[in-house]
Write a protein that holds these residues in place. Structure first.
Motif, PDB file in Angstrom:
ATOM      1  N   VAL A 134     -28.635  19.264 -39.345  1.00 41.44           N
ATOM      2  CA  VAL A 134     -28.718  17.914 -38.783  1.00 41.44           C
ATOM      3  C   VAL A 134     -28.484  16.918 -39.919  1.00 41.44           C
ATOM      4  CG1 VAL A 134     -30.160  16.223 -37.586  1.00 41.44           C
ATOM      5  CG2 VAL A 134     -30.348  18.653 -37.003  1.00 41.44           C
ATOM      6  N   GLU A 166     -22.002  15.172 -30.465  1.00 37.80           N
ATOM      7  CA  GLU A 166     -23.459  15.057 -30.418  1.00 37.80           C
ATOM      8  C   GLU A 166     -24.060  15.787 -29.213  1.00 37.80           C
ATOM      9  OE1 GLU A 166     -24.472  10.870 -30.913  1.00 37.80           O
ATOM     10  OE2 GLU A 166     -22.876  10.622 -32.400  1.00 37.80           O
ATOM     11  N   ASN A 190     -32.185  12.843 -34.658  1.00 36.00           N
ATOM     12  CA  ASN A 190     -30.729  12.824 -34.745  1.00 36.00           C
ATOM     13  C   ASN A 190     -30.230  11.390 -34.616  1.00 36.00           C
ATOM     14  OD1 ASN A 190     -28.268  14.486 -34.934  1.00 36.00           O
ATOM     15  ND2 ASN A 190     -27.781  13.531 -32.980  1.00 36.00           N
ATOM     16  N   GLU A 232     -27.818  16.762 -29.264  1.00 33.39           N
ATOM     17  CA  GLU A 232     -28.655  15.696 -29.827  1.00 33.39           C
ATOM     18  C   GLU A 232     -30.139  15.812 -29.502  1.00 33.39           C
ATOM     19  OE1 GLU A 232     -28.193  11.751 -28.264  1.00 33.39           O
ATOM     20  OE2 GLU A 232     -27.553  12.448 -26.305  1.00 33.39           O
ATOM     21  N   THR A 291     -23.375  16.884 -35.311  1.00 33.94           N
ATOM     22  CA  THR A 291     -24.800  16.899 -35.637  1.00 33.94           C
ATOM     23  C   THR A 291     -25.621  16.687 -34.386  1.00 33.94           C
ATOM     24  OG1 THR A 291     -26.544  15.868 -37.007  1.00 33.94           O
ATOM     25  CG2 THR A 291     -24.761  14.427 -36.299  1.00 33.94           C
ATOM     26  N   VAL A 334     -33.764  18.988 -31.514  1.00 29.94           N
ATOM     27  CA  VAL A 334     -34.081  18.857 -32.935  1.00 29.94           C
ATOM     28  C   VAL A 334     -35.563  19.193 -33.129  1.00 29.94           C
ATOM     29  CG1 VAL A 334     -32.278  17.223 -33.590  1.00 29.94           C
ATOM     30  CG2 VAL A 334     -34.377  16.365 -32.565  1.00 29.94           C
TER      31      VAL A 334
END
Length: 389
Positions: free
Chosen positions: A176, A200, A212, A203, A168, A206
């Motif tokens: 996510v 990750e 995240n 990360e 994610t 997003v």
């Protein structure tokens, strides 16, 4: 089973096969390989030159330079809420991809199972196989924005299950996991006594106000989590080959032993540059500029795909989008081959990412906005000409 036998069970990456084919064609727009089209920020390059001038051209410690491990520890505490001892709980790798095989090799026994949400990054299952385990795909669904569900995990867990891989933001879907998702996964991992490998690497990319979260930051989860990250995506440093993990000391000790007899150590002058980059505000400004541009491209591609008749979940992270092509009547491989030959646009069949990816394609929007516009025009033209939508 010998390692040579296990290698026979691992197929070459479908992504690489497709792009080797595309490389021999003219005027192809590649929307395939997940590599930032941005150059490494100039100040990070200057740090590498500085390192060379300072004599960082010799072997370093197997687990990485202390200055970099300390910088990573500060980053993890500040950005992820993870407390890790840089001396014994952090290790630097030759790219984050090493972490899967090396991490699994520290605990996985022959025949033990590893749960992997599908669609999944292409390295996960081969790493499990090479480590002597069995990869078990756990499907995720478009209806749930491809987020992993504990209900689906429960359907696939057995008394042989030893670990779970999560990713994610996700490659290839852009999903996510929410904090609630991770709390439910935490309960599942504790109940079944699993080790979690948490990828990750995307990360910082997003969108739509989404945050995240790192599962290792949840109460008690550090002791059963290998957090995997790197510099390739964050700072557009794919060719520098530098990653890192944070994990309990017993895992780091074994991974260090693996590296001792494998790569010996990551490149020392690259580690110096990365340590400096982590603590330079210019680096994070560059990351935010990249994130904003990826967001602009995401909005374009998502809108155009839906308008041309390919239903598409709007991704919350990474720089991939995963449209459904089932309604065209073609398989994902047929669709991808058609787009390469007739539209000269390279996309990846969803089945390259596992069984749950069948009927979808992956598009990377880590390429110039103008190229994305042209690629969408070409794809739409072919779909209309063939009356597939």
């Amino acid at each position: 089973m010998a390692l040579s036998d296990r290698l026979e069970l691992v197929n070459p990456s479908e992504i690489r096969k497709l792009f080797d084919l595309a490389a021999g064609m003219k005027d192809v727009i590649s929307l395939g390989i997940g590599e930032p089209d941005f150059d490494t920020p100039e100040h990070i390059k200057e740090y590498a030159k500085e390192a060379l001038d300072k004599g960082y051209t010799h072997y370093g410690p197997n687990a990485g330079l202390p200055m970099l491990r300390k910088a990573i520890a500060r980053k993890l505490k500040k950005q992820n809420g993870i407390e890790a001892d840089p001396k014994s709980e952090i290790m630097v790798l030759v790219g984050a991809n090493q972490a899967f095989l090396m991490g699994l090799a520290t605990f996985l026994k022959d025949g033990e199972e590893v749960l992997i949400p599908s669609p999944m990054f292409v390295s996960y299952a081969p790493a499990v196989i090479l480590a002597g385990g069995k990869a078990v795909e756990v499907p995720t669904y478009e209806e749930n924005e491809f987020r992993l569900s504990v209900d689906d995990l429960e359907k696939n867990v057995t008394d042989k299950t030893r670990a779970l891989i999560i990713n994610t933001p996700n490659n290839p879907t852009g999903a996510v996991l929410t904090r609630k998702d991770l709390e439910e996964i935490e309960d599942f991992a504790v109940e079944h006594d699993l080790i979690v490998l948490s990828d990750e690497v995307y990360e910082h990319f997003v969108y739509d106000g989404v945050k995240n979260h790192s599962i290792a930051s949840l109460d008690g989860m550090f002791k059963r989590t290998i957090t995997i990250n790197g510099f390739s995506k964050t700072f557009a440093m794919t060719g520098w080959r530098l990653g890192f993990v944070a994990a309990p000391s017993w895992i780091i000790e074994k991974m260090t032993r693996f590296q001792m007899y494998n790569a010996t150590c990551p490149v020392t002058f690259v580690q110096y540059a990365a340590a400096k980059a982590l603590e330079d505000e210019r680096s994070w400004k560059a990351v935010e500029e990249m994130r904003k541009e990826y967001d602009r491209r995401r909005n374009l591609v998502w809108k155009r795909l839906n308008e041309m008749g390919l239903p598409t979940v709007k991704p919350k992270g990474a720089f991939y989008i995963f449209p459904r092509i089932k309604d065209t009547g073609l398989t994902d491989k047929e669709f991808s081959e058609m787009m390469l030959k007739e539209a000269k646009v390279a996309v990846v069949p969803g089945s390259a990412f596992g069984k749950a990816g069948e009927g979808y394609i992956r598009i990377s929007y880590a390429t110039a906005y103008e190229k994305l516009e042209e690629a969408m025009d070409r794809m739409e033209k072919v779909l209309k000409e063939k009356k597939l939508v």
